[in-house]
Every structure is written in C-alpha cells, then in structure tokens.
Design a protein around this motif. Structure first.
Motif, short mmCIF file in Angstrom:
data_model
loop_
_atom_site.label_atom_id
_atom_site.label_comp_id
_atom_site.label_asym_id
_atom_site.label_seq_id
_atom_site.Cartn_x
_atom_site.Cartn_y
_atom_site.Cartn_z
N THR A 1 -22.61 28.59 6.93
CA THR A 1 -21.85 27.40 7.39
C THR A 1 -20.89 28.77 8.85
OG1 THR A 1 -19.57 27.79 5.77
CG2 THR A 1 -22.09 25.77 6.21
N LEU A 2 -20.67 29.22 8.74
CA LEU A 2 -20.00 30.30 9.45
C LEU A 2 -20.43 31.16 10.08
CD1 LEU A 2 -17.66 32.33 6.88
CD2 LEU A 2 -17.14 30.23 8.19
N ALA A 3 -22.48 31.31 9.93
CA ALA A 3 -22.99 32.00 10.64
C ALA A 3 -22.97 31.00 11.89
CB ALA A 3 -24.18 31.73 9.97
N ALA A 4 -23.80 30.11 11.42
CA ALA A 4 -24.10 28.78 12.71
C ALA A 4 -22.47 28.12 13.11
CB ALA A 4 -23.96 27.80 11.88
N THR A 5 -21.34 28.65 12.75
CA THR A 5 -19.74 28.30 13.13
C THR A 5 -19.94 29.62 14.19
OG1 THR A 5 -18.55 27.25 11.69
CG2 THR A 5 -17.91 27.96 13.28
N SER A 6 -20.24 30.51 14.12
CA SER A 6 -19.52 31.62 15.21
C SER A 6 -21.44 31.99 16.17
CB SER A 6 -20.22 32.86 14.65
OG SER A 6 -21.20 33.31 13.53
N GLU A 7 -22.16 31.22 15.89
CA GLU A 7 -23.50 30.75 17.13
C GLU A 7 -23.39 30.03 18.13
OE1 GLU A 7 -26.33 31.25 14.70
OE2 GLU A 7 -26.48 33.53 14.13
N ALA A 8 -22.67 28.80 17.36
CA ALA A 8 -22.23 28.26 18.41
C ALA A 8 -20.80 28.57 19.57
CB ALA A 8 -21.65 26.61 17.65
N PHE A 9 -19.63 29.36 18.90
CA PHE A 9 -19.15 29.59 19.93
C PHE A 9 -19.27 31.02 21.08
CE2 PHE A 9 -16.00 27.75 17.14
CZ PHE A 9 -15.28 27.31 17.58
N PHE A 10 -20.72 31.60 20.52
CA PHE A 10 -21.40 32.25 21.13
C PHE A 10 -22.09 31.53 22.17
CE2 PHE A 10 -21.93 35.98 17.76
CZ PHE A 10 -20.79 35.60 18.09
N ALA A 11 -22.42 30.51 21.74
CA ALA A 11 -23.48 29.22 22.98
C ALA A 11 -22.03 28.89 24.27
CB ALA A 11 -23.77 28.25 22.58
N VAL A 12 -21.27 28.68 23.20
CA VAL A 12 -20.83 27.83 24.26
C VAL A 12 -19.95 29.01 25.60
CG1 VAL A 12 -17.63 27.33 24.69
CG2 VAL A 12 -19.44 26.59 23.22
N GLY A 13 -19.84 30.10 24.97
CA GLY A 13 -19.36 31.54 25.44
C GLY A 13 -20.98 31.98 26.68
N PHE A 14 -21.57 31.93 26.23
CA PHE A 14 -23.14 31.84 27.58
C PHE A 14 -23.05 31.08 28.66
CE2 PHE A 14 -27.13 30.09 27.86
CZ PHE A 14 -27.61 30.69 28.49
N VAL A 15 -22.13 29.68 27.79
CA VAL A 15 -22.26 28.50 29.07
C VAL A 15 -21.44 28.59 30.17
CG1 VAL A 15 -21.43 26.06 29.23
CG2 VAL A 15 -23.69 26.69 27.35
N ALA A 16 -20.12 28.92 29.62
CA ALA A 16 -19.05 29.67 30.47
C ALA A 16 -19.93 30.37 31.71
CB ALA A 16 -17.92 30.00 29.97
N ALA A 17 -20.36 32.22 30.82
CA ALA A 17 -21.17 33.18 31.49
C ALA A 17 -21.96 32.59 32.95
CB ALA A 17 -21.66 34.20 31.00
N LEU A 18 -22.84 31.63 32.13
CA LEU A 18 -24.19 30.88 32.68
C LEU A 18 -22.79 30.72 34.05
CD1 LEU A 18 -27.21 30.87 33.92
CD2 LEU A 18 -27.18 29.03 32.16
N LEU A 19 -22.44 30.13 34.71
CA LEU A 19 -21.28 29.11 34.73
C LEU A 19 -20.68 29.58 36.00
CD1 LEU A 19 -19.60 26.34 33.20
CD2 LEU A 19 -21.51 25.87 34.69
N TYR A 20 -20.19 30.72 35.34
CA TYR A 20 -19.55 32.10 36.42
C TYR A 20 -20.61 32.92 38.11
CZ TYR A 20 -17.23 36.48 38.06
OH TYR A 20 -16.71 37.55 38.61
N LEU A 21 -22.10 32.87 37.24
CA LEU A 21 -23.04 33.83 37.69
C LEU A 21 -23.54 32.76 38.74
CD1 LEU A 21 -24.97 35.82 34.34
CD2 LEU A 21 -22.67 36.57 36.53
#
Length: 421
Positions: free
Chosen positions: A146-166
């Motif tokens: 559950t903690l691994a999935a939670t962390s990867e979910a926040f990485f996904a949101v970080g990816f989305v925001a970074a993609l928006l920036y680019l």
C-alpha cells in the motif's frame, strides 16, 4: 448480490465516472475559448462538475476496494489486477489531495487519463479472487504494497505536472536545435504512453475474438534420484497470434489471422522458459498496436500530439506546474523509501530469509529510489528548477512504469506471482 459482485460493479462505475470526469475537465479547459462565454465562470462551473464526478468515481473505487477486501479477507493487492486497480485508486487520491491544495483544473485533464489507463491495464489480468500464497500471508503485505502504491501515485501526479510545464514552455514553432530536440523527446513520452494503450487494446481485441494458439515444447529435466534425464512436455497457450514461437516447439493449433497461420520465427535458446516467448510475443504486439494507434492519431490530427496538446495548457502558470511537480515527488519519495525499500527488505527477510536478493523487481525498485534521490538532490542543492527538473520528473515516471509494467511483462522473478495471463 454478494460482496464480489458489488466490488465488480464498483470497479465498472468508477471507470466510467473517471471517463466522464475527464471529458468534463476537457470541456472546462477548452470551453473557455467558446463564443459568448465568460471564461472564469465557465471554468468554475465545469471545474466543480468535473471534480464532483471524479470524487464520485473515487467513492465508487473505494467501494470496490472495501467489498473485495471483505470478500477475500485480505487487502486487494495480491495480484496484478488488484495491485494496478489499487494503484489507480491511489493516483486519484493523490490527485485529489494536490488539487485541493492548488485548485488547478488542468491537472485533472492530464491526471484522469493516467488513472483510466492504469485501470484498463488492470482489467487485462485475471480477476478471480485467489487465496494468498504463503509468502503473502503477512502484515507486511498491507504495509509494503500500500505504501509503494501510494508513493508511485504521487510520482504520477509529479509526472503530470512536469508534463504540463514542458508543454507550456517548449516553443513548438521554433526551429532551433534545442527546441527540436525538446519536441522530439516530449513526443516520445506521449508515444510511450500510447504503447501501453496499444498493449491494452491488443489484449482486449484478441480476447474478444477468442483467439487461442497452442504449442507443445519438450524440455529435458534431470532426475537427481536416478541420475537420468527425462523429457517433460510443456504446453504453451497464446492469446495473440504467434509472431514468436517457443524455443524448439511444435504448433498444435494456430488459427489463421490475416493470413498468419504459423509463427514468423522461433525464440532464441536462452529464452527457453515456459512463458518467455509468449511474453516477448505480447511485447511485440503491444509495439505494433501502439505504433498503429500513434500513426492513426498523427494522420487524423496531422500534427505531432504534443503540438495538439500545447494550446490547452496556455492558461497555466509554469511556475505553479513546476512547484506542484516538486511537491508531489517530495511527498512520494519518503513514502517510497519506507514502503518499497525498508519495509520490503524486512518482509523479504521474513519470507525468504534474506534482506536483498537482486530479484528484478527489487533491482528496479532500487533504481527508482536512486533516480528520485538524484532528482531531489539536484533540485535542492544544485538549483535544478523548471525545464531540467521537469524532464527528470517525466523520465522518472517512465522508470516507475517500466518497473510496474515492463518487469512483470518481460522479466521473471520472485515477484512473478503477480504476473500476467
């Protein structure tokens, strides 16, 4: 209606609500340019509708999780279907948390497709509830996964925001060498996502067609008691047309597909595992389908996908996108450190008698941790902001997706109990 049936309905309702919410987010973002519309009022109205719909989808997703848990007696993360479904739920929870902090409507337009694709990917795998294998009967299943999935979910949101920036900062009309290089890499990122979609499409298409090819393979095994070799016949079942046949196998049944009534070539000798050739075959079909989908989109849109998406992000402040990406990764990293490494090693010691064994999933979890460690180090000590930091965040999530998708699909290991059909 039993608990399992309710959980299945919860999954389906959540999926369709997420799809509807994505459409509403698109309307909220793009509808501001429609004639006779007050842009701010339009965005507020459709933003509320979009977020309410995604929240109802998340509630339905939680119902799925609760009732499947009640039916099985353990948290539903024990196989690929359950884990990927749980991961998509955590992506939506992470998105909801970040959205409530920053109130950026555009995040939903890019975060919802990630959750939808992960749910569709989960549906590819067998959905039956199975009893836990001995190594999974531990409290660490609840903590580690559950903690691994939670962390990867926040990485996904970080990816989305970074993609928006680019997408917001790359100059798509520029012909300078650096701009062309940036455009090529952002297009490759979108292409990588489409490859995953291609895998999902190809699996469902051939599954709907009921395709099944059968091969038999003779393998030599050594009987240690009598010191003699014995021949074991293994059967391999393909649910996609066999481009790659198992090593030294015989075709028992290969239905014709577009004139294909035999495999194009045989897997190499080092790929002699029972499912190795089938997995390679699946990867090839995912690439073929993904390439076809990408070319169709290019043909319809007549422009690179990144250039099509770029106008939609003009209203976002790039500094906000950069900040959201950093904050999401900063939240996810310590959770990943505990869940995917520290607690995972403790569980490995209890289950297998060693803290570390160089299993493929363990290796790639370590690579992911080192990668995001470097991201945070560069961000905090070297002043990596903006475009450089965004590229690191985007590539980092591609590493995460390979750990989740590629390792299970291609490489066999101790974590293969979560493997593919």
């Amino acid at each position: 209606m039993d608990f399992l049936e309710i959980s299945r309905y919860g999954f389906m309702i959540a999926f369709f609500l997420y799809c509807a919410s994505f459409i509403f987010y698109v309307v909220a973002v793009t509808g501001k340019t429609w004639k006779n519309r007050d842009p701010q009022r339009h965005e507020r109205k459709w933003g509320r509708i979009s977020f309410a719909t995604s929240s109802m989808g998340l509630l339905s997703h939680l119902i799925y999780c609760a009732f499947r848990w009640a039916y099985s007696g353990h948290i539903p993360v024990s196989n690929m279907y359950e884990f990927m479904t749980f991961l998509s739920m955590m992506v939506m929870i992470a998105f909801t948390v970040i959205f409530l902090i920053y109130r950026k409507i555009l995040l939903g337009m890019f975060a919802l497709p990630i959750a939808i694709i992960i749910m569709a990917y989960a549906a590819v795998f067998p959905q039956d509830v199975q009893p836990l294998i001995p190594s999974l009967r531990s409290i660490w299943l609840y903590i580690h996964v559950t903690l691994a999935a939670t962390s990867e979910a926040f990485f996904a949101v970080g990816f989305v925001a970074a993609l928006l920036y680019l997408l917001r900062t790359i100059e798509f009309d520029s012909n300078e060498k650096s701009a062309r290089r940036q455009k090529r890499w952002i297009e490759f990122t979108l292409f990588s996502i489409i490859i995953v979609v291609g895998f999902i499409v190809s699996v469902f298409a051939f599954r709907a067609a009921g395709y099944e090819a059968v091969f038999t393979q003779n393998k030599t095994a050594i009987d240690s008691q009598v010191q003699q070799d014995s021949t074991i016949e293994q059967q391999g079942v393909y649910h996609m047309p066999p481009i790659v046949a198992p090593y030294q196998s015989k075709a028992e049944s290969v239905p014709s597909f577009l004139g294909m009534d035999r495999a194009w070539f045989e897997a190499p000798s080092w790929m002699s595992g029972a499912s190795s050739a089938r997995k390679l075959n699946t990867v090839i079909w995912a690439l073929i389908t993904g390439i076809v989908l990408y070319l169709l989109l290019r043909l319809i849109l007549r422009r690179p996908l990144s250039k099509v998406l770029a106008p939609a992000v003009k209203g976002i402040d790039p500094n906000d996108a950069d900040e959201i990406s950093y904050r999401a990764i900063a939240i996810g990293f310590p959770i990943f450190t505990l869940g995917a490494l520290v607690f995972a090693m403790i569980w490995a010691q209890q289950a297998w008698g060693r803290f570390w064994g160089w299993d493929p999933k363990e290796v790639w979890a370590l690579i992911t941790w080192l990668y995001y460690s470097a991201y945070l180090h560069l961000r905090l000590s070297r002043g990596f902001h903006g475009r450089k930091a965004s590229w690191i965040a985007v590539i980092g999530f591609l590493v995460v997706m390979f750990t989740l998708v590629g390792v299970n699909l291609i490489i066999a290991g101790l974590h293969s109990y979560a493997g593919t059909d």
